[in-house]
Enzyme design. Structure first.
Site, PDB file in Angstrom:
ATOM      1  CG  HIS A  82      -1.671   1.339   1.323  1.00 14.53           C
ATOM      2  ND1 HIS A  82      -2.801   1.583   0.578  1.00 14.53           N
ATOM      3  CD2 HIS A  82      -1.447   2.468   2.036  1.00 14.53           C
ATOM      4  CE1 HIS A  82      -3.246   2.806   0.838  1.00 14.53           C
ATOM      5  NE2 HIS A  82      -2.437   3.361   1.721  1.00 14.53           N
ATOM      6  CG  ASP A 161     -11.867   4.334   5.844  1.00 12.57           C
ATOM      7  OD1 ASP A 161     -11.342   5.161   6.604  1.00 12.57           O
ATOM      8  OD2 ASP A 161     -11.605   4.243   4.633  1.00 12.57           O
ATOM      9  NE  ARG A 168      -9.831  11.291   9.245  1.00 11.66           N
ATOM     10  CZ  ARG A 168      -8.983  10.536   8.546  1.00 11.66           C
ATOM     11  NH1 ARG A 168      -9.368   9.368   8.053  1.00 11.66           N
ATOM     12  NH2 ARG A 168      -7.749  10.973   8.329  1.00 11.66           N
ATOM     13  CB  SER A 183      -8.420   5.870   7.246  1.00 16.40           C
ATOM     14  OG  SER A 183      -8.906   5.925   5.922  1.00 16.40           O
ATOM     15  CE  LYS A 187      -8.927   2.621   2.375  1.00 15.52           C
ATOM     16  NZ  LYS A 187      -9.091   3.620   3.442  1.00 15.52           N
TER      17      LYS A 187
END
Length: 437
Positions: A82, A161, A168, A183, A187
């Protein structure tokens, strides 16, 4: 308990229990807790922080709000990478076939671009016919057959999320480290991989401005992943200039093909660093043998062929991979240096914004992307230039050309002294601690 009790507790810097955090996440996701009370709690978290235990509980509650993918049927090691995002960050597109050649599965769920950052899914869809919306059975079938597949995120992956992030975004609470961490990790953990490498970017083209802030986020995410029982590490890498020379959807595919054909540029060295760390995390390799496996995959041509195989399996036209000249690109223009000197820095985000002006990105989720536009950088930080030299080539179809060229011209800084060399990586974090480069 009530949400007001939870807000009061965090307001006075007390640690929330897992039960209290679950109560908040479940109640807000179901619409039982109103926005104004959720906003108050998010602001209290921003101001007063969270312990690792609290952040893990928040991550766990968010990931369990929707589907949790089970990859065990693949019968092997499943890895994931990621990136926190940046300009010209197309590492996934080369990394997936390289890792598949090294004997691990890559079952990747990626997103679309919004604003000045590009999305992996948009880049893949610039390949004619490529299908990023496979069914779960098709997805797993491609992974088993090819070793890698990349699709869009499922609609029900960590829905809490999505709802919390939207709040947010409009309440000034985006920059809270525990909220960023939960967050991202909700995922990643819901996606089902057992080995995860986080590529945390810093600099003018990234979300985190400094290496120190990126390291703080990385340490938090590694702690959460370790508590979740994952093999996890994080690289802190430089995004003070575009990662790839090619920025734009079709152009980034062309740039990836260059790397898979052995071109050694910034993107190549970044991909090598990520691949080596990720393979070592699996326990199947040490770093020396991982680097050897990485290089064999490229030198043999197997990685490029694996990329073409993945494209075919996902209904794309693999002839574009072997013949990248087939990609339809816009008209070509150039941005020129206005003086002699060295490239001392770049406002990388503005180069991404320039591509968006050309039509290569979206400002709203409904915008249609022009795959044929973008820029190809001809210089990097440290390059020596003379007045009139080409800083970058701009591919366009007439839209936003003047704005894009002005943005790019103003984003490449030229000075008299050659700057210090920019390292790809600043640090590496795993369960054993931090290694500074």
């Amino acid at each position: 308990m009530t949400i007001l009790d939870i807000i009061e507790k965090k307001k006075i810097k007390q640690e929330l229990s897992a039960e209290e955090i679950n109560y908040f996440v479940e109640g807000f996701t179901k619409g039982e807790i109103p926005d104004y009370q959720a906003s108050a709690l998010l602001m209290a978290i921003l101001l007063n922080g969270m312990t690792d235990g609290e952040t893990f509980a928040l991550t766990d509650a968010m990931l369990r709000s929707g589907d949790v993918v089970d990859m065990s049927s693949l019968g092997g090691t499943v890895v994931d990478k990621h990136s926190t995002g940046g300009i010209g960050d197309s590492t996934t597109l080369a990394l997936a076939p390289i890792l598949a050649c090294c004997g691990v599965f890559v079952a990747k769920m990626s997103g679309r671009g919004l604003g000045f950052t590009g999305g992996t899914i948009d880049k893949l869809e610039s390949i004619p016919g490529f299908d990023t919306a496979l069914s779960e059975d098709e997805f797993f079938g491609v992974v088993k057959k090819v070793g890698c597949a990349v699709i869009g995120q499922t609609a029900n992956l960590a829905p809490a999320d999505k709802k919390i992030y939207a709040l947010r975004d409009v309440t000034g609470t985006v920059n809270a480290i525990p909220l960023i961490c939960s967050s991202i990790m909700s995922k990643k953990l819901a996606s089902g991989a057992d080995t995860i490498l986080l590529d945390v970017k810093y600099g003018s083209g990234a979300f985190m401005p400094t290496p120190e802030s990126a390291l703080e986020l990385a340490e938090k995410m590694v702690a959460i992943g370790t508590l979740a029982g994952k093999r996890i590490g994080a690289l802190i890498t430089d995004m003070q200039q575009p990662l790839s020379d090619h920025v734009g959807n079709s152009l980034e595919i062309v740039g990836i093909i260059d790397v898979l054909n052995g071109k050694k540029n910034r993107l190549y060295y970044e991909i090598r660093e990520v691949a080596v760390k990720l393979l070592a995390l699996t326990g199947k390799y040490d770093e020396k043998s991982a680097e050897q496996a990485f290089q064999r995959a490229i030198d043999s041509g197997n990685a490029l062929n694996k990329f073409a195989e993945m494209v075919t399996a996902q209904h794309g036209d693999e002839s574009y991979i072997h013949n990248p000249d087939k990609f339809a690109l816009g008209q070509r223009d150039a941005v020129l240096a206005d003086k002699d000197g060295y490239v001392t820095g770049m406002a990388a985000a503005d180069i991404g914004r320039a591509v968006t002006h050309l039509g290569g990105g979206r400002m709203t989720k409904s915008d249609v992307i022009d795959f044929s536009v973008g820029v190809v950088m001809q210089v990097a930080i440290g390059s020596k230039v003379n007045k009139g030299d080409v800083l970058c080539e701009v591919y366009h179809n007439g839209k936003g050309l003047d704005e894009a060229k002005t943005l790019i011209s103003n984003s490449v800084f030229i000075g008299g002294d050659k700057p210090a060399e920019h390292k790809i990586a600043y640090a590496y974090v795993d369960k054993n601690g931090v290694t500074l480069y």
